[in-house]
Enzyme design. Structure first.
Site, PDB file in Angstrom:
ATOM      1  N   CYS A  41       7.698  -8.985  21.827  1.00 41.67           N
ATOM      2  CA  CYS A  41       8.898  -9.122  20.613  1.00 41.67           C
ATOM      3  C   CYS A  41       9.127 -10.447  20.739  1.00 41.67           C
ATOM      4  CB  CYS A  41       9.969  -8.179  21.194  1.00 41.67           C
ATOM      5  SG  CYS A  41      11.329  -8.570  20.126  1.00 41.67           S
ATOM      6  N   GLY A  48       1.424  -5.571   7.993  1.00 36.48           N
ATOM      7  CA  GLY A  48       1.203  -5.566   6.720  1.00 36.48           C
ATOM      8  C   GLY A  48       0.493  -4.698   5.902  1.00 36.48           C
ATOM      9  N   GLY A  77       4.407   0.208   9.234  1.00 32.74           N
ATOM     10  CA  GLY A  77       5.692  -0.526   9.836  1.00 32.74           C
ATOM     11  C   GLY A  77       6.815  -0.942   8.848  1.00 32.74           C
ATOM     12  N   THR A  78       6.751  -1.992   8.260  1.00 30.82           N
ATOM     13  CA  THR A  78       7.752  -2.450   7.278  1.00 30.82           C
ATOM     14  C   THR A  78       7.749  -1.681   6.086  1.00 30.82           C
ATOM     15  OG1 THR A  78       7.554  -4.651   8.364  1.00 30.82           O
ATOM     16  CG2 THR A  78       8.496  -4.489   6.240  1.00 30.82           C
ATOM     17  N   GLY A 108       5.589  -7.425   7.119  1.00 28.71           N
ATOM     18  CA  GLY A 108       5.268  -7.284   5.750  1.00 28.71           C
ATOM     19  C   GLY A 108       4.124  -7.511   5.184  1.00 28.71           C
ATOM     20  N   THR A 161       4.860  -8.757  15.120  1.00 18.65           N
ATOM     21  CA  THR A 161       5.425  -9.891  14.013  1.00 18.65           C
ATOM     22  C   THR A 161       5.177 -11.163  14.374  1.00 18.65           C
ATOM     23  OG1 THR A 161       7.602  -9.866  15.116  1.00 18.65           O
ATOM     24  CG2 THR A 161       7.354  -8.082  13.310  1.00 18.65           C
TER      25      THR A 161
END
Lengths: 263, 296
Positions: B131, B243, B264-265, B216, B192
């Site tokens: 993280c 992504g 995810g995003t 993203g 990320t």
């Protein structure tokens, strides 16, 4: 909460107001939001820039339509303003908590575009035959911001306005109007929506008076549904999420100093 | 018309009905997202990372949008392990898909959590090693540290064990090998990307936590690279993560060497994208190279 795929019926500027748009959507079957709840509108149908949906309050709900009134102020709303009648559009909703119902007179306190969400509440009060005991206090920078006024008047709501430049109504802030109103001999329930500093002022004016005040908060938001934990609001009991714990909070719950600093 | 191909697979010892995995931190623990998507159409779900002690998360703003991307600084907000074990874990088995519990912490904390979760609901564990919004013991970066930590967790549980690796471009192969040597059953590649965004009007960082993690569509090419490099290093199954938001991205992830595809995003901005992705995966399995129709 559902992801609805619907149609844009109109997306035009209200007469005389350049930077705002009134977006009219076909109301999907089963979509029954309550005043204070919001929707996440997909501004970009196929592309990824801007990426995220944008949260909007509902200004009006009719059997066949949903109305959203927004100001074009960033990349997301600029993209949304380009969308045309007849295009398909998705939105997620209804999201969040609504304005708690209350008996007695209602004082709706709006700063600028905050009036959009309160218009839906006024409509609901009118349907319940209570518009006569409701008052809208509307504060704007200048007279161009007052276009909401007639919509509330049509519903039978008394309206009092203030502009910061004095170009219409009383010169000053909506919180000045609120203090005057609270000096009158009654105990209204206050519903407020607008910029952070204004909402903090509403809390200042009502705290310790025994008057219940509910505020609808605006934050940056990603998912709108509690998944990302992104829209944290500082409260006296720690962080709460604007999307699922709010956007409507009791004014006394909020840590106003931290909220105004971060807004 | 040909029969719809079966997309089922065994991933790190967990039976998935298809390769789509809802990624940690974007799907809660299933309770919220099941109102939004058909959970029974996904392969698995990774829960929001839980830490031993509760964490309030970072000060707002926690979210900043960038071109085709999202930078977050949530700060591992979670109610702590005791509440997760008591309130969330027991309900995981009743969800219509296998649930992988994501945990983060130092060695002793991870081992205690892993042991307690064994048999308590989750079908597997994902160790969040990366993280970007927390520091110190939560974020080992050297392959030797990662190997030591994962060995410790491995001893504590018989559950399928995944390591969620950091997006370390230069050492991703070494990190993957370290996880394999430590006895992990699979990898999530990656997380990320550490990132920053500035508010030019205020001339200061836009995030309350100053820095954050980018996710993203903007990160997809980077994720594909990382998956490709990890695949060259180890034979472990990989959840390609970062992504993917449409059919082309999902198929690319398989071509890069992933067995499973993380979503995810995209759950935040196009939650129903899985429908077209599943269709594209079926076509990909049916058609040979060069025969898949490009997505319009």
């Amino acid at each position: 909460m559902r992801d609805y795929d619907t149609l844009i019926l109109a997306n035009r500027r209200p007469a005389g107001v350049d930077d705002c748009r009134r977006l009219l959507l076909r109301r999907p079957a089963g979509f029954t939001p309550r005043p204070g709840q919001f929707i996440q509108i997909e501004v970009n149908r196929a592309g990824t820039d801007p990426l995220l949906r944008r949260p909007f309050s509902i200004a009006d709900l009719q059997p066949e339509t949903v109305t959203v009134i927004y100001r074009v102020q960033g990349r997301g709303t600029a993209r949304l303003a380009e969308r045309r009648r007849g295009e398909a559009i998705r939105f997620l909703g209804p999201l969040g908590k609504d304005y708690p119902a209350a008996d007695g007179p209602c004082l709706l306190v709006a700063g600028g575009m905050g009036a959009a969400g309160l218009l839906f509440l006024a409509r609901r009060l009118a349907e319940l035959g209570r518009a006569g005991s409701a008052t809208l206090l509307l504060g704007c920078r200048d007279r161009n911001g007052l276009f909401f006024r007639t919509a509330f008047q049509k519903l039978g709501v008394r309206t009092v306005c203030a502009t910061e430049d004095g170009s219409a109504g009383r010169a000053g802030l909506v919180t000045d109007l609120l203090r005057n109103e609270l000096n009158r001999d009654r105990k209204p329930v206050v519903y407020a929506c607008g910029p952070a500093a204004m909402l903090a002022g509403v809390h200042e004016a009502t705290r310790g008076t025994g008057i219940r005040a509910y505020v609808s908060l605006e934050t940056v938001m990603a998912c709108g549904s509690g998944l990302c934990r992104g829209c944290a609001v500082p409260t006296r009991a720690g962080y709460r999420m604007a999307c699922t714990d709010g956007p409507v909070f009791a004014a006394e719950e909020i840590d106003w100093k931290a909220y105004v600093e971060n807004a | 018309m040909s029969k719809t191909p079966d997309l089922a697979l065994r991933f790190a010892g967990i039976k998935l009905r298809n390769p789509l995995v809802l990624l940690s931190g974007t799907a809660g623990a299933g309770r919220e997202i099941k109102k939004l998507v058909e959970l029974g159409r996904f392969g698995a779900l990774c829960t929001k990372t839980v830490t031993f002690q509760p964490r309030p998360g970072n000060p707002p703003p926690r979210i900043a949008e960038t071109p085709s991307g999202l930078v977050n600084s949530i700060g591992l907000e979670n109610p702590g392990f005791a509440r997760f074990l008591e309130e969330t874990a027991p309900g995981l088995r009743s969800l219509p898909l296998p649930v992988i519990a994501s945990i983060a912490g130092n060695g002793p904390e991870l081992s205690r959590m892993a042991e307690a979760l064994t048999g308590a609901g989750p079908a597997g564990l994902e160790i969040n090693l990366s993280c970007p919004n927390v520091g110190g013991a939560f974020n080992p970066t050297a392959p030797t540290e990662i190997e030591r930590l994962l060995r410790e967790v491995r001893r504590a549980t018989g559950l399928p064990l995944l390591a969620k690796l950091p997006p370390d471009f230069y050492r991703i192969g070494d990190l993957a090998r370290a996880a394999e040597t430590a006895g992990c059953d699979g990898l999530t590649v990656a997380n990320t990307l550490p990132a920053m965004v500035f508010d030019l009007k205020l001339r200061k960082p836009r995030l309350g936590g100053i820095t954050g993690g980018l996710s993203g569509p903007a990160v997809l090419p980077v994720s594909l690279y990382l998956v490709h490099r990890a695949r060259q290093a180890v034979g472990l199954p990989i959840i390609g993560s970062g992504g993917v938001h449409d059919a082309d991205g999902a198929v690319s992830m398989l071509l890069a060497g992933a067995q499973a595809i993380g979503l995810g995003t995209v759950n935040f901005f196009r939650p129903l994208a899985y429908r077209e992705i599943l269709q594209a995966l079926a076509e990909f399995r049916t058609a040979g190279p060069g025969r898949r129709k490009p997505t319009p």
